[in-house]
Design an enzyme around this catalytic site. Structure first.
Site, mmCIF file in Angstrom:
data_model
loop_
_atom_site.group_PDB
_atom_site.id
_atom_site.type_symbol
_atom_site.label_atom_id
_atom_site.label_comp_id
_atom_site.label_asym_id
_atom_site.label_seq_id
_atom_site.Cartn_x
_atom_site.Cartn_y
_atom_site.Cartn_z
ATOM 1 C CG ASP A 171 -15.001 107.101 30.012
ATOM 2 O OD1 ASP A 171 -14.064 107.859 29.729
ATOM 3 O OD2 ASP A 171 -15.009 105.899 29.729
ATOM 4 C CG HIS A 254 -9.538 109.723 28.373
ATOM 5 N ND1 HIS A 254 -10.644 110.370 27.870
ATOM 6 C CD2 HIS A 254 -9.984 108.545 28.883
ATOM 7 C CE1 HIS A 254 -11.714 109.606 28.047
ATOM 8 N NE2 HIS A 254 -11.339 108.499 28.664
ATOM 9 C CG HIS A 257 -8.226 109.050 33.936
ATOM 10 N ND1 HIS A 257 -7.364 108.061 33.490
ATOM 11 C CD2 HIS A 257 -9.031 108.450 34.839
ATOM 12 C CE1 HIS A 257 -7.633 106.916 34.095
ATOM 13 N NE2 HIS A 257 -8.654 107.126 34.926
ATOM 14 C CG HIS A 271 -11.871 105.600 33.380
ATOM 15 N ND1 HIS A 271 -10.564 105.757 32.989
ATOM 16 C CD2 HIS A 271 -12.630 105.974 32.303
ATOM 17 C CE1 HIS A 271 -10.524 106.210 31.753
ATOM 18 N NE2 HIS A 271 -11.751 106.337 31.300
#
Length: 363
Positions: A171, A254, A257, A271
């Site tokens: 992340d 992101h 993602h 995540h």
């Protein structure tokens, strides 16, 4: 032009710091809802209660059901109202934090975040990521302020599975590259303005810390120990990445993602593991220098982050599935539009497959 940098009112990190919880939060309220998983409550309840033993505050422990969904937020709001709580503490990982922040927001109470893992940059942000009951990305809940306090007990974090710390590195890996893209596009940040030089410096420091200390920290936590490298990576995963992404902005990594959340094959991933692969895809979209892509892929391989679709659980990539990922990544309002050039669904589809080939080449 308005530049904005935001952060929690106080960030506290240290060995054994959970035992000082009451000392740090006593001024916020006296009826406290503590949200955590059943296992999280089991592991931390004694220490939290010991911290409050000489106070008149009331503690209400409630188990989190596992998904930061609208249904769970509403349920916990009812628990808060029933017990007249005036403070919310979220103990655990990213989805607990996002749920605690949302519950506190809808009930106008302060929120305290106590990470027991360093797997995301969620603790410090004024943001909750909302999912469906099935675990698919739904939307972002933008909050008017950051948590009052973030307290990290590094002795607890160091004892969590190493994979969680590595997921946090995934992340955090996106922070610098997404910040750079937002600055190049002059995009608005999650903080509601343009990036400050201070926030971008924090994003750069986050990336440098990962490269310098990531492998050392992973090896240390595999033995359940906390070293200086572990302390540095916990700070990078939690604070540097949190300030960096929120006050500089999110971009393609992101959004990609979010696209991968629609594939059932990837639901076993954390995540940050999906974000790490999304970072490689973003670099392919940018046509970044091969030396930079090599550095990122090498780091991912070194610490154990995904670099191919197979690593993501997608053994046989179907064209329709990858196209669906690309479509969700390019949904209206997604952060992919902070890239400093026009991005299409076809561009993302191609970049995913190219990133997969690149990762396979270096493996």
């Amino acid at each position: 032009m308005t530049r904005v940098i935001i952060s929690p009112s106080k960030y506290i990190q240290g060995n054994g710091e959970l035992k000082n919880l009451y000392k740090h939060i006593h001024s916020l309220g006296d009826k406290i809802l503590v949200l955590a998983s059943k296992n999280g409550i089991k592991r931390t309840r004694d220490t939290i209660e010991e911290s409050f033993k000489n106070s008149s505050a009331n503690l209400v422990f409630e188990s989190f059901n596992g998904e930061c969904s609208r249904k769970e937020i509403d349920r916990l709001g009812e628990v808060l109202e029933k017990n007249n709580c005036n403070v919310v503490i979220g103990v655990g990982g990213g989805k607990v934090f996002d749920t605690a922040k949302a519950v506190a927001y809808y009930n106008n109470t302060p929120v305290v975040i106590v990470p027991t893992i360093a797997s995301t940059d969620a603790p410090t942000s004024a943001l909750s990521v909302i999912y469906t009951e099935e675990g698919e990305f739904s939307d972002y809940l933008l909050l008017p302020k950051n948590p009052e306090i973030v307290l990290v007990d590094t002795s607890i974090v160091a004892k969590a599975p190493a994979r969680l710390l590595v997921a946090g590195m995934g992340d955090a890996l996106a922070t610098y590259f997404e910040a750079r893209a937002c600055i190049m596009s002059d995009g608005d940040t999650m903080a509601g303005g343009k990036a400050t030089n201070a926030a971008f410096a924090i994003a750069e420091l986050c990336y440098e810390t990962l490269l310098n200390d990531g492998l050392k920290a992973k090896l240390a936590v595999e033995r359940k120990t906390s070293t200086k490298a572990v302390e540095n990576i916990i700070e990078a995963n939690t604070y540097l990445s949190g300030i960096g992404f929120e006050s500089c902005g999110l971009a393609a990594a992101h959004a990609i993602h979010n696209g991968f959340t629609v594939l059932e094959e990837g639901h076993h991933l954390y995540h940050g593991e999906k974000v790490a692969f999304g970072t490689i895809v973003q670099l392919v979209l940018e046509n970044a220098p091969i030396e930079e892509i090599e550095e990122v892929i090498s780091f991912c391989l070194e610490v154990g982050l995904p670099v191919t679709l197979e690593d993501m659980g997608i053994v046989k990539a179907k064209e329709d599935d990858i196209m669906k990922v690309a479509e969700v990544a390019c949904a209206e309002g997604e952060t992919i539009y902070n890239m400093p050039f026009e991005v299409s669904v076809e561009d993302v589809y191609s970049a995913i497959l190219a990133a997969d080939n690149l990762g396979g080449l270096y493996k």
